[in-house]
Write a protein that holds these residues in place. Sequence first.
Motif, PDB file in Angstrom:
ATOM      1  N   GLY A   1       0.826  -1.202   0.000  1.00  0.00           N
ATOM      2  CA  GLY A   1       0.000   0.000   0.000  1.00  0.00           C
ATOM      3  C   GLY A   1       0.861   1.253   0.000  1.00  0.00           C
ATOM      4  N   GLY A   2       0.180   2.400  -0.090  1.00  0.00           N
ATOM      5  CA  GLY A   2       0.908   3.658  -0.066  1.00  0.00           C
ATOM      6  C   GLY A   2       0.111   4.783  -0.661  1.00  0.00           C
TER       7      GLY A   2
ATOM      8  N   LEU B   1      -0.562   0.730  -8.255  1.00  0.00           N
ATOM      9  CA  LEU B   1       0.017   0.082  -7.088  1.00  0.00           C
ATOM     10  C   LEU B   1      -0.230  -1.413  -7.200  1.00  0.00           C
ATOM     11  N   ARG B   2       0.634  -2.189  -6.565  1.00  0.00           N
ATOM     12  CA  ARG B   2       0.458  -3.640  -6.527  1.00  0.00           C
ATOM     13  C   ARG B   2       0.479  -4.092  -5.072  1.00  0.00           C
TER      14      ARG B   2
ATOM     15  N   LEU C   1      -2.900  -8.006  -6.052  1.00  0.00           N
ATOM     16  CA  LEU C   1      -3.888  -7.121  -6.662  1.00  0.00           C
ATOM     17  C   LEU C   1      -3.129  -6.015  -7.382  1.00  0.00           C
ATOM     18  N   GLN C   2      -3.156  -6.063  -8.706  1.00  0.00           N
ATOM     19  CA  GLN C   2      -2.563  -4.995  -9.509  1.00  0.00           C
ATOM     20  C   GLN C   2      -3.642  -3.947  -9.743  1.00  0.00           C
ATOM     21  N   MET C   3      -3.367  -2.737  -9.297  1.00  0.00           N
ATOM     22  CA  MET C   3      -4.339  -1.652  -9.399  1.00  0.00           C
ATOM     23  C   MET C   3      -3.805  -0.578 -10.318  1.00  0.00           C
ATOM     24  N   ASN C   4      -4.481  -0.363 -11.429  1.00  0.00           N
ATOM     25  CA  ASN C   4      -4.101   0.652 -12.410  1.00  0.00           C
ATOM     26  C   ASN C   4      -5.182   1.725 -12.502  1.00  0.00           C
ATOM     27  N   SER C   5      -4.821   2.833 -13.099  1.00  0.00           N
ATOM     28  CA  SER C   5      -5.766   3.945 -13.290  1.00  0.00           C
ATOM     29  C   SER C   5      -6.504   4.265 -11.986  1.00  0.00           C
TER      30      SER C   5
ATOM     31  N   GLY D   1      -4.592  -5.423   7.004  1.00  0.00           N
ATOM     32  CA  GLY D   1      -4.998  -4.258   6.229  1.00  0.00           C
ATOM     33  C   GLY D   1      -3.813  -3.404   5.823  1.00  0.00           C
ATOM     34  N   THR D   2      -3.910  -2.816   4.641  1.00  0.00           N
ATOM     35  CA  THR D   2      -2.883  -1.903   4.157  1.00  0.00           C
ATOM     36  C   THR D   2      -3.560  -0.682   3.541  1.00  0.00           C
TER      37      THR D   2
END
Length: 120
Positions: free
Chosen positions: A9-10, A18-19, A80-84, A113-114
């Motif tokens: 996270g971040g 983010l991944r 979990l690859q999170m784009n856009s 949790g992150t």
Amino acid sequence: QVQLVESGGGLVQPGGSLRLSCAASGSILIIYTMGWYRQAPGKQRELVALISSSGSTNYADSVKGRFTISRDNAKKSVYLQMNSLKPQDTAVYYCHAVIRATMGGPGNYWGQGTQVTVSS
């Protein structure tokens, strides 16, 4: 004892990526469905994505086409690859898995949790 530990996270700007990673450890016999949930401030926890032991996936409508869930059974991990990314994706993200441990029947397990924050 079974544990799920998340990372990745971040803070990211809108449109960024983010991944997230989650690794299971402990006295595990079988890992069934794995998934990601999220909870934004003042809201209920909601499903983001699920992946079965055979690789079938399911996504919340709000993340379809932007997020991709995957798993590595050998590493007992889910990603979990999170784009856009959008500001409305800001939340604490939780890893979840249905696991049969060496003692007892299948149980639901959660990570700690992150935090993911999408902001300019």
